[in-house]
Design a protein around this motif. Structure first.
Motif, PDB file in Angstrom:
ATOM      1  N   SER A 106       0.784  -1.230  -0.104  1.00 32.38           N
ATOM      2  CA  SER A 106      -0.008   0.065  -0.043  1.00 32.38           C
ATOM      3  C   SER A 106       0.932   1.106  -0.099  1.00 32.38           C
ATOM      4  N   MET A 107       1.871   1.361   0.828  1.00 30.69           N
ATOM      5  CA  MET A 107       2.773   2.298   0.715  1.00 30.69           C
ATOM      6  C   MET A 107       3.555   2.441  -0.577  1.00 30.69           C
ATOM      7  N   LEU A 108       4.031   1.537  -1.256  1.00 29.58           N
ATOM      8  CA  LEU A 108       4.499   1.578  -2.607  1.00 29.58           C
ATOM      9  C   LEU A 108       3.322   2.231  -3.667  1.00 29.58           C
ATOM     10  N   MET A 109       2.210   1.640  -3.641  1.00 27.47           N
ATOM     11  CA  MET A 109       1.215   2.219  -4.459  1.00 27.47           C
ATOM     12  C   MET A 109       0.934   3.587  -4.202  1.00 27.47           C
ATOM     13  N   ALA A 110       0.911   3.950  -2.860  1.00 27.42           N
ATOM     14  CA  ALA A 110       0.705   5.443  -2.417  1.00 27.42           C
ATOM     15  C   ALA A 110       1.617   6.337  -2.843  1.00 27.42           C
ATOM     16  N   ILE A 111       2.891   5.892  -3.044  1.00 26.64           N
ATOM     17  CA  ILE A 111       4.240   6.665  -3.518  1.00 26.64           C
ATOM     18  C   ILE A 111       3.926   6.654  -5.008  1.00 26.64           C
ATOM     19  N   VAL A 112       3.825   5.513  -5.780  1.00 22.20           N
ATOM     20  CA  VAL A 112       3.609   5.725  -7.136  1.00 22.20           C
ATOM     21  C   VAL A 112       2.590   6.409  -7.642  1.00 22.20           C
ATOM     22  N   SER A 113       1.270   6.579  -6.839  1.00 21.01           N
ATOM     23  CA  SER A 113       0.245   7.388  -7.057  1.00 21.01           C
ATOM     24  C   SER A 113       0.617   9.117  -6.831  1.00 21.01           C
TER      25      SER A 113
END
Length: 453
Positions: free
Chosen positions: A420-427
């Motif tokens: 979730s943290m990775l996807m939040a950073i990507v977003s």
């Protein structure tokens, strides 16, 4: 006869105006003025600009030395709303001195309905007329993609703005135009129907407004009565001109959609990260003194109730301009009292540092007093932690013992938040990138002007 050529079958009487025949004072050629509003006539034989707004004609001078090519001629017919218009003037405007960005405009005249403007910009055609519908705001304060409201409750999206320079004119115009005249423009597309257009022009401090619509090449051919118009050019080779309109309405919708989707993804993943980070049941909380950390200490036991459970281990140290190198090992306790062979399953580094101070009157801090890690335990059972640490204050890079205490907590049934943290950073990166693209698109004209400067 003139009225037969413009017959509308509408039953209306033609205004009391008869086309006026004049002679060019410069070369003596015969000319015909068809629009009673004409103030400037360009002699088609010698190119002289004639001021016909007064009783006595005045030769204003010669026109542009360059003869521009036009796909349409003075006198060509153009049908619109069952009425026949005739081309009575042609003009060429360029922007920033770039002749490849030339816009050709044709003044269309009908004795019953007045005048229209046919615009040809690189094969993109539009038809417009003057309007008295005023904007609610200053149209020249807008940038590409901005919305403009008019007093007829219409919303328009800014397509572009700039300054045109007149480089060629022939025929007859209802005002005195001179080569080199400049006009500021601001163009808009209807938010609901991008085929509809709204334009503001500022010439010598006066602002005029126009409304129009874009035309396909098929519509232009039909209006001209020329089915083969622009099918062949130059040497006669087939070269259908492509019409590619930069539709700012669609682009604005695309950016808006992208902003909404990426923002939702950022919020969802950020929320998922917070939920995952807060999951787990605390099974151990123990404070270790500096002496215990130096001596390598075993914690109190705790129970893992299911196979492949995920443990979240957090450490907090009372650091103040100091650092700590903390090793945490997970030990499986042997439940057989006779064998009593504990097994070390995993060792993790939990290094921490926290520094702060004041510089230039402003406070600063870096690092953190806490750390967290996640470990998957393959088998349920009783476990312990083996902890060891060294720490020191200031800029000292080595230590042989711990100078600070630490509190360690263990949570069972945790969720790993890294995805979730990775996807939040990507977003977040995508949101910043999309905003940068939007800014570049929105200010594209200004950036081009800055580059030219």
């Amino acid at each position: 006869m003139e009225h037969e050529r413009f017959a509308l079958n509408s039953g209306r009487k033609r205004p009391a105006y008869t086309p006026k025949n004049i002679r060019c004072p410069h070369c003596g050629a015969g000319l015909t003025i068809k629009d009673e509003q004409s103030e400037l006539v360009v002699c088609e034989y010698c190119g002289s600009h004639l001021n016909v707004s007064r009783d006595e004609m005045e030769v204003l001078g010669k026109g542009a030395s360059r003869k521009w090519e036009f796909p349409l001629k003075i006198g060509d017919s153009f049908r619109y709303n069952n009425a026949r218009y005739e081309i009575i003037a042609r003009m060429v405007f360029i922007e920033d001195g770039d002749e490849t960005e030339a816009s050709r405009q044709y003044l269309l005249y009908n004795p019953y309905h007045g005048t229209l403007w046919l615009d040809d910009y690189q094969g993109q055609y539009s038809l417009s007329m003057d309007t008295h519908v005023m904007p609610v705001e200053d149209p020249f304060s807008k940038r590409r993609g901005d919305l403009l409201k008019t007093h007829d409750d219409q919303a328009w999206v800014m397509e572009g703005a700039g300054t045109y320079e007149l480089v060629y004119v022939d025929g007859a115009l209802p005002w005195i135009a001179q080569i080199g005249d400049q006009a500021e423009y601001a163009e808009f597309l209807n938010k609901s129907n991008p085929k509809l257009q709204y334009e503001a022009q500022r010439i010598a401090g006066e602002i005029e407004y126009g409304k129009g619509e874009s035309l396909s090449l098929a519509q232009v051919r039909q209006a001209l009565g020329k089915p083969d118009f622009l099918k062949t050019e130059g040497t006669g080779k087939a070269a259908q001109r492509a019409v590619s309109v930069d539709n700012v309405v669609s682009a604005r919708r695309g950016f808006t959609f992208a902003f909404v989707v990426i923002t939702i993804a950022l919020i969802v993943n950020g929320f998922a990260y917070m939920v995952a980070s807060s999951q787990g049941r605390r099974v151990l909380e123990q404070n270790f003194t500096a002496q215990e950390l130096t001596a390598e200490t075993i914690s109190e036991p705790f129970i893992v109730r299911k196979d492949n459970d995920i443990l979240k281990i957090t450490a907090n140290a009372n650091l103040d301009n100091a650092w700590m190198a903390l090793d945490i090992g997970v030990v499986r306790q042997d439940d057989d009292p006779i064998r009593n062979e504990d097994m070390l399953l995993h060792v993790d580094d939990a290094d921490m540092s926290y520094y702060h101070g004041t510089e230039g009157g402003e406070s600063w801090s870096e690092g953190s007093r806490s750390s967290s890690s996640y470990i998957q335990i393959p088998q349920k059972g009783t476990y312990k932690l083996m902890v060891h640490a060294v720490s020191n204050s200031g800029e000292t890079e080595t230590a042989t013992q711990a100078e600070h205490s630490a509190t360690i907590r263990v949570y069972s049934g945790a969720l790993v938040p890294y995805y979730s943290m990775l996807m939040a950073i990507v977003s977040a990166i995508m949101l910043v990138g999309t905003f940068a693209m939007y800014h570049k698109w929105k200010h594209g004209d200004e950036d081009d002007d800055d580059d030219d400067d």
